[in-house]
Scaffold this motif. Structure first.
Motif, short mmCIF file in Angstrom:
data_model
loop_
_atom_site.label_atom_id
_atom_site.label_comp_id
_atom_site.label_asym_id
_atom_site.label_seq_id
_atom_site.Cartn_x
_atom_site.Cartn_y
_atom_site.Cartn_z
N GLY A 172 53.48 11.42 43.48
CA GLY A 172 54.60 11.03 44.20
C GLY A 172 55.38 10.39 45.63
N LEU A 173 54.54 11.94 46.10
CA LEU A 173 54.86 11.37 48.23
C LEU A 173 53.74 10.26 48.22
N THR B 72 52.48 24.49 36.07
CA THR B 72 52.62 23.95 37.94
C THR B 72 51.62 23.10 38.39
N LEU C 100 53.39 20.07 37.40
CA LEU C 100 54.62 19.68 38.79
C LEU C 100 54.06 19.44 40.07
N TYR C 101 52.72 19.93 39.97
CA TYR C 101 51.67 19.50 41.36
C TYR C 101 51.16 18.08 41.61
N ARG C 102 51.03 17.98 40.81
CA ARG C 102 50.64 16.37 40.90
C ARG C 102 51.12 15.44 40.29
N THR C 103 52.72 15.47 39.56
CA THR C 103 53.65 14.48 40.08
C THR C 103 54.25 14.91 41.69
N PHE C 104 54.06 15.66 42.02
CA PHE C 104 54.38 16.04 44.11
C PHE C 104 53.72 14.75 44.60
N VAL C 105 52.69 15.49 44.33
CA VAL C 105 51.43 14.34 44.87
C VAL C 105 50.94 13.17 44.84
N GLU D 108 44.47 13.72 43.38
CA GLU D 108 44.63 13.83 41.35
C GLU D 108 44.26 13.07 40.90
#
Length: 119
Positions: free
Chosen positions: A16-17, A6, A9-14, A49
């Motif tokens: 990417g955004l 998780t 995934l959170y680091r990837t989302f942050v 992050e």
């Protein structure tokens, strides 16, 4: 986060955004508006992050403050000249944008647009 999957995934989302916001800001930089502000907001998101983004954001903040202090230490005519050059640059960018994209339909039919080559 307790779950490494998780957290990844959170680091990837942050990341990417934040990167998307930075890229949108960079596209908007030459146009009048908040392009640099959008870039800095994107960096702020990424820096939550990633340590490298924190360092970059700190570098930007320090140099913006340095630039502001330098400008304010100049004589009034220097500040006015820099302001006029900035306004002229923005005017040229707006003119080029309107020349390439055309005037919107809601713009009134003024002779000024013929004179400056936009119609």
């Amino acid at each position: 986060m307790a779950n490494p999957h998780t957290a990844g995934l959170y680091r990837t989302f942050v990341g990417g955004l934040g990167t998307l916001i930075v890229l949108v800001g960079l596209v908007l930089v030459p146009l009048p508006g908040p392009g640099w502000l959008i870039v800095i907001i994107g960096l702020f998101i990424i820096s939550s992050e990633f340590h490298w983004a924190q360092r970059l954001l700190h570098f930007v903040r320090v140099n913006v403050e340095r630039w502001t202090h330098w400008i304010m230490a100049q004589r009034l005519w220097v500040r006015w000249t820099i302001g006029a050059a900035t306004a002229a640059f923005v005017a040229v960018i707006v003119w080029l944008t309107l020349k390439l994209t055309g005037l919107p339909g809601w713009v009134p039919d003024l002779r000024l647009f013929d004179v400056i080559g936009l119609r």
